[in-house]
Design a protein around this motif. Structure first.
Motif, mmCIF file in Angstrom:
data_model
loop_
_atom_site.group_PDB
_atom_site.id
_atom_site.type_symbol
_atom_site.label_atom_id
_atom_site.label_comp_id
_atom_site.label_asym_id
_atom_site.label_seq_id
_atom_site.Cartn_x
_atom_site.Cartn_y
_atom_site.Cartn_z
ATOM 1 N N LEU A 44 0.834 -1.199 0.000
ATOM 2 C CA LEU A 44 0.000 0.000 0.000
ATOM 3 C C LEU A 44 0.871 1.251 0.000
ATOM 4 N N VAL A 45 0.593 2.161 -0.935
ATOM 5 C CA VAL A 45 1.286 3.449 -1.046
ATOM 6 C C VAL A 45 0.384 4.516 -0.441
ATOM 7 N N THR A 46 0.952 5.374 0.440
ATOM 8 C CA THR A 46 0.101 6.278 1.202
ATOM 9 C C THR A 46 0.339 7.768 0.984
ATOM 10 N N GLY A 47 1.548 8.236 0.793
ATOM 11 C CA GLY A 47 1.816 9.667 0.707
ATOM 12 C C GLY A 47 1.402 10.268 -0.630
ATOM 13 N N HIS A 48 1.173 11.591 -0.655
ATOM 14 C CA HIS A 48 0.707 12.249 -1.873
ATOM 15 C C HIS A 48 1.752 12.185 -2.982
ATOM 16 N N GLN A 49 2.995 12.554 -2.699
ATOM 17 C CA GLN A 49 4.028 12.520 -3.724
ATOM 18 C C GLN A 49 4.299 11.091 -4.176
ATOM 19 N N LEU A 52 1.479 10.069 -6.520
ATOM 20 C CA LEU A 52 1.644 10.626 -7.863
ATOM 21 C C LEU A 52 2.663 9.825 -8.669
ATOM 22 N N GLU A 53 3.796 9.526 -8.045
ATOM 23 C CA GLU A 53 4.848 8.802 -8.755
ATOM 24 C C GLU A 53 4.421 7.378 -9.078
ATOM 25 N N THR A 54 3.712 6.740 -8.167
ATOM 26 C CA THR A 54 3.275 5.359 -8.400
ATOM 27 C C THR A 54 2.243 5.296 -9.511
ATOM 28 N N LEU A 55 1.302 6.237 -9.509
ATOM 29 C CA LEU A 55 0.230 6.221 -10.506
ATOM 30 C C LEU A 55 0.734 6.532 -11.909
ATOM 31 N N SER A 56 1.927 7.097 -12.015
ATOM 32 C CA SER A 56 2.495 7.377 -13.335
ATOM 33 C C SER A 56 3.741 6.532 -13.624
ATOM 34 N N ASP A 57 3.991 5.521 -12.808
ATOM 35 C CA ASP A 57 5.174 4.670 -12.961
ATOM 36 C C ASP A 57 4.950 3.690 -14.122
ATOM 37 N N PRO A 58 5.709 3.801 -15.205
ATOM 38 C CA PRO A 58 5.483 2.933 -16.368
ATOM 39 C C PRO A 58 5.799 1.468 -16.096
ATOM 40 N N ASP A 315 3.398 -9.177 -7.216
ATOM 41 C CA ASP A 315 2.687 -8.784 -5.999
ATOM 42 C C ASP A 315 1.808 -7.575 -6.324
ATOM 43 N N SER A 316 0.674 -7.461 -5.656
ATOM 44 C CA SER A 316 -0.220 -6.346 -5.956
ATOM 45 C C SER A 316 0.233 -5.076 -5.236
ATOM 46 N N VAL A 317 0.189 -3.984 -5.978
ATOM 47 C CA VAL A 317 0.501 -2.653 -5.457
ATOM 48 C C VAL A 317 -0.768 -1.815 -5.548
ATOM 49 N N ILE A 318 -1.133 -1.197 -4.426
ATOM 50 C CA ILE A 318 -2.365 -0.413 -4.368
ATOM 51 C C ILE A 318 -2.035 0.952 -3.778
ATOM 52 N N VAL A 319 -2.652 1.986 -4.321
ATOM 53 C CA VAL A 319 -2.455 3.350 -3.827
ATOM 54 C C VAL A 319 -3.682 3.762 -3.019
ATOM 55 N N SER A 320 -3.461 4.281 -1.828
ATOM 56 C CA SER A 320 -4.561 4.826 -1.031
ATOM 57 C C SER A 320 -4.783 6.281 -1.421
#
Length: 415
Positions: A44-49, A52-58, A315-320
């Motif tokens: 789980l990814v939690t911080g704002h920055q 942003l980086e995870t959601l745009s990580d190719p 493994d699954s990666v999820i952003v909060s």
């Protein structure tokens, strides 16, 4: 107190208010091993920055084929053959296939087009309020049943071209198929019955649009399949996504927004007195408590580092999104509902190539829904203590299926 490993994301207390846990997670670092009710472990990814980086990580893909055996052993994904027929939509695809499919829906949800339909959406909202019963202290009304569950679907039907006779037959419980249960779960048979019912409904939609005009989104999807631009699985999956993801999140967002406003009566008074404030207020309500609490799965094709943490391939990666939206490094007084927040880069609609294509429509729906309810239902208030509200147990979403309210006499519809 140290955090457990993995951190459990489950239970009624967590669903009612996950923000204290998210605060602890953010303070401890950007990535954490977590466990969902199904037993699935994820990162789980939690911080704002970091979000942003995870959601745009190719490196991170959305296709379920990238998931490893550990994920597949416990992930309650839709069973075959329905998974192959109904899950080939935007949320589970990567470029270039995602790019091709997204191009088919962007025109229907373009900001200028949906803004032009605003008067029609307002008439829908007013008609629903006209039909609501009196709600004195002795007779609370379920605002979800009367309004929040109906308004987004009727708007969606207008936008995508769902024929009225089919719109009238859509069952809201079909939306629960995005919350699959495991093969040994006692509710598996009921879940599969819903799935078969929705498949049959989609087949009826396809048949109806094949004989009707093709100048709307559903007509274009059906015609695109008939000409070979889309496969049948892509067509049906896109229709599935529109019918389910196109309206249930807005229903949930109406409920989370209202609950936030009920906790802040001063904000209600301001929104009644200052209609021009409502668009900005909607942005703040989206940030304060987003209906999309967590994103769907993402996967690394190869072992790699994610914000300093080693994550195995598959493994699954999820952003909060909710945790990112209350990051104090990005938002001042993040837990406060601040209608004067001028700079508001929230992530309620995601970020990157998977940014919600219906964001402009959702914003208009929320502005109309909240404005209509506040203007036309004097004294609108919660009919039970807030702690008695049951939050939906969905892993990724926030909202409630029932919102009992009181209100005064309904005012007349505007113009």
């Amino acid at each position: 107190m140290s955090l457990p490993e993995p951190v459990p994301l489950l239970g009624r207390a967590y669903k009612r208010d996950p923000y204290p846990l998210y605060e602890r997670l953010r303070a401890a670092g950007p990535v954490h091993r977590v466990r969902f009710p199904s037993g699935v472990d994820a990162w789980l990814v939690t911080g704002h920055q970091a979000a942003l980086e995870t959601l745009s990580d190719p490196r991170l893909g959305k296709n379920h084929d990238l998931g490893n055996d550990r994920w597949r052993a416990r992930a309650s994904i839709m069973p075959e053959p329905q998974h192959s027929r109904l899950q080939v939509h935007l949320l589970h695809q990567d470029p270039p296939r995602h790019t091709r499919l997204r191009r088919l829906v962007t025109d229907a949800f373009a900001p200028r087009r949906v803004a032009a339909l605003r008067p029609r959406f307002q008439r829908i909202a007013d008609a629903l309020v006209d039909g609501m019963p009196p709600a004195g202290d002795a007779h609370p009304v379920d605002l979800v049943r009367c309004f929040a569950a109906r308004f987004p679907f009727l708007v969606l039907a207008e936008v995508i071209g769902l024929p009225p006779h089919l719109a009238a037959r859509f069952r809201r419980e079909w939306g629960k198929v995005v919350q699959p249960v495991g093969p040994r779960d006692p509710g598996r048979a009921a879940y599969e019955a819903l799935l078969h019912g929705l498949e049959g409904y989609i087949a009826e939609v396809v048949a109806a649009r094949r004989t009707g005009p093709a100048d709307d989104l559903l007509g274009r999807l059906v015609a695109g399949c008939d000409t070979g631009e889309l496969t049948a699985a892509e067509r049906d999956s896109m229709i599935f996504q529109l019918l389910v993801a196109g309206q249930e999140p807005v229903t949930n967002q109406i409920t989370t927004a209202l609950l936030a406003l009920f906790r802040n009566p001063g904000a209600v008074a301001r929104l009644r007195a200052e209609p021009a404030l409502r668009p900005r207020a909607v942005e703040e309500l989206l940030r304060h408590d987003a209906a999309f609490e967590l994103t769907t799965w993402r996967f690394l094709a190869e072992d790699g580092e994610l914000h300093g943490t080693r994550v195995p391939a598959g493994d699954s990666v999820i952003v909060s999104l909710c945790a990112a939206n209350r990051d104090p490094e990005r938002f001042a007084a993040p837990d406060a509902l601040d209608l004067d927040r001028a700079v508001n880069p929230h992530l309620a609609f995601g970020h990157g190539v998977h940014y919600c294509p219906g964001a402009a429509l959702a914003r208009i729906e929320l502005q109309i829904a909240l404005g209509t309810l506040l203007d036309r239902l004097p004294g609108l208030r919660l009919a039970v203590p807030a702690e008695r509200i049951e939050w939906i147990p969905a892993v990724l979403a926030r909202g409630t299926d029932h919102l009992p309210v009181h209100y005064g006499r309904t005012a007349a519809a505007r113009g």
